[in-house]
Design a protein around this motif. Structure first.
Motif, short mmCIF file in Angstrom:
data_model
loop_
_atom_site.label_atom_id
_atom_site.label_comp_id
_atom_site.label_asym_id
_atom_site.label_seq_id
_atom_site.Cartn_x
_atom_site.Cartn_y
_atom_site.Cartn_z
N VAL A 40 -106.31 54.64 -77.48
CA VAL A 40 -105.19 55.23 -78.04
C VAL A 40 -103.88 54.08 -77.68
O VAL A 40 -103.00 53.83 -78.34
CB VAL A 40 -104.74 56.48 -77.12
N TRP A 41 -103.74 53.64 -76.57
CA TRP A 41 -102.76 52.57 -76.05
C TRP A 41 -102.86 51.36 -77.02
O TRP A 41 -101.89 50.96 -77.56
CB TRP A 41 -102.81 52.10 -74.73
N ASP A 42 -104.07 50.88 -77.36
CA ASP A 42 -104.52 49.78 -78.22
C ASP A 42 -103.84 50.32 -79.41
O ASP A 42 -103.34 49.21 -80.28
CB ASP A 42 -105.67 49.48 -78.09
N ASN A 43 -104.13 51.28 -79.99
CA ASN A 43 -103.92 51.56 -81.40
C ASN A 43 -102.33 51.75 -81.44
O ASN A 43 -101.79 51.41 -82.72
CB ASN A 43 -104.58 53.10 -81.80
N LEU A 44 -101.82 52.23 -80.67
CA LEU A 44 -100.32 52.63 -80.65
C LEU A 44 -99.70 50.94 -80.68
O LEU A 44 -98.34 51.00 -80.96
CB LEU A 44 -99.67 53.58 -79.59
N ASN A 45 -100.24 50.09 -80.00
CA ASN A 45 -99.42 48.92 -79.57
C ASN A 45 -100.10 47.71 -80.32
O ASN A 45 -100.06 46.50 -79.94
CB ASN A 45 -99.50 48.63 -78.08
N LYS A 46 -100.83 48.18 -81.38
CA LYS A 46 -101.38 47.16 -82.30
C LYS A 46 -100.58 45.82 -82.60
O LYS A 46 -99.59 46.23 -83.46
CB LYS A 46 -102.30 47.47 -83.41
N GLY A 47 -100.75 44.64 -82.58
CA GLY A 47 -100.04 43.49 -82.92
C GLY A 47 -98.68 43.27 -82.11
O GLY A 47 -98.20 42.09 -82.24
N ARG A 48 -98.77 43.93 -80.86
CA ARG A 48 -97.74 43.64 -79.90
C ARG A 48 -98.42 43.23 -78.42
O ARG A 48 -97.39 42.87 -77.55
CB ARG A 48 -96.79 44.89 -79.73
N GLN A 49 -99.57 43.24 -78.29
CA GLN A 49 -100.21 42.86 -77.22
C GLN A 49 -100.87 41.23 -77.03
O GLN A 49 -100.87 40.68 -78.18
CB GLN A 49 -101.26 43.60 -76.93
N TRP A 50 -100.84 40.73 -75.84
CA TRP A 50 -100.96 39.51 -75.84
C TRP A 50 -102.44 39.12 -76.38
O TRP A 50 -102.73 38.04 -77.19
CB TRP A 50 -101.11 39.07 -74.10
N LYS A 51 -103.34 39.93 -76.57
CA LYS A 51 -104.76 39.69 -76.98
C LYS A 51 -104.50 39.61 -78.56
O LYS A 51 -105.35 39.02 -79.25
CB LYS A 51 -105.84 40.92 -76.64
N ASP A 52 -103.25 40.41 -79.01
CA ASP A 52 -103.18 40.19 -80.56
C ASP A 52 -102.61 39.04 -81.13
O ASP A 52 -102.67 38.44 -82.19
CB ASP A 52 -102.50 41.31 -81.00
N ILE A 53 -101.65 38.48 -80.07
CA ILE A 53 -100.90 37.41 -80.62
C ILE A 53 -101.14 35.95 -79.93
O ILE A 53 -100.33 35.01 -79.99
CB ILE A 53 -99.51 37.52 -80.35
N ARG A 54 -102.10 35.86 -79.03
CA ARG A 54 -102.31 34.54 -78.36
C ARG A 54 -102.58 33.49 -79.12
O ARG A 54 -102.45 32.33 -78.80
CB ARG A 54 -103.85 35.10 -77.35
N HIS A 55 -103.40 33.78 -80.38
CA HIS A 55 -103.42 32.47 -81.07
C HIS A 55 -102.37 31.86 -81.68
O HIS A 55 -102.45 30.69 -82.08
CB HIS A 55 -104.53 33.13 -82.37
N ARG A 56 -101.08 32.38 -81.71
CA ARG A 56 -100.03 31.74 -82.08
C ARG A 56 -99.41 30.91 -81.10
O ARG A 56 -98.80 30.11 -81.36
CB ARG A 56 -98.94 33.06 -82.24
N TYR A 57 -99.88 30.97 -79.71
CA TYR A 57 -98.98 30.25 -78.61
C TYR A 57 -99.99 29.34 -77.69
O TYR A 57 -99.59 28.57 -77.36
CB TYR A 57 -98.32 31.42 -77.69
N VAL A 58 -101.38 29.76 -77.86
CA VAL A 58 -102.52 29.00 -77.26
C VAL A 58 -103.16 28.03 -78.16
O VAL A 58 -103.51 28.42 -79.33
CB VAL A 58 -103.32 29.59 -76.48
N GLU A 59 -102.97 26.60 -77.89
CA GLU A 59 -103.77 25.73 -78.68
C GLU A 59 -105.11 25.57 -78.26
O GLU A 59 -105.39 25.44 -76.98
CB GLU A 59 -102.88 24.31 -78.38
N GLU A 60 -106.11 25.38 -79.16
CA GLU A 60 -107.34 25.00 -78.79
C GLU A 60 -107.59 23.79 -78.25
O GLU A 60 -107.10 22.83 -78.73
CB GLU A 60 -108.36 25.29 -80.27
N GLU A 61 -108.51 23.44 -77.34
CA GLU A 61 -108.77 22.22 -76.93
C GLU A 61 -109.83 21.26 -77.76
O GLU A 61 -110.49 21.79 -78.54
CB GLU A 61 -109.46 22.34 -75.46
#
Length: 61
Positions: A40-61
């Motif tokens: 329920v928490w993941d569904n209500l906060n979809k797109g606002r959690q680190w696991k959802d936006i991590r790819h924007r800020y972390v560069e792949e090695e």
């Protein structure tokens, strides 16, 4: 033999069986409640959690 007699003979007749059943049911309830509340928490906060936006800020090695 009625259902209440069967339940008594299986669970309540011996104290250690009753205590074990209480602990097992509490553990199962906790696991189910945690799983459902996380979904329920993941569904209500979809797109606002680190696991959802991590790819924007972390560069792949």
């Amino acid at each position: 033999m009625t259902i209440t007699n069967s339940i008594y003979n299986v669970l309540f007749r011996r104290n250690y069986v009753f205590v074990g059943a209480v602990f097992a049911s509490a553990f199962a309830f906790e696991m189910g409640f945690d799983t459902i509340s996380d979904k329920v928490w993941d569904n209500l906060n979809k797109g606002r959690q680190w696991k959802d936006i991590r790819h924007r800020y972390v560069e792949e090695e």
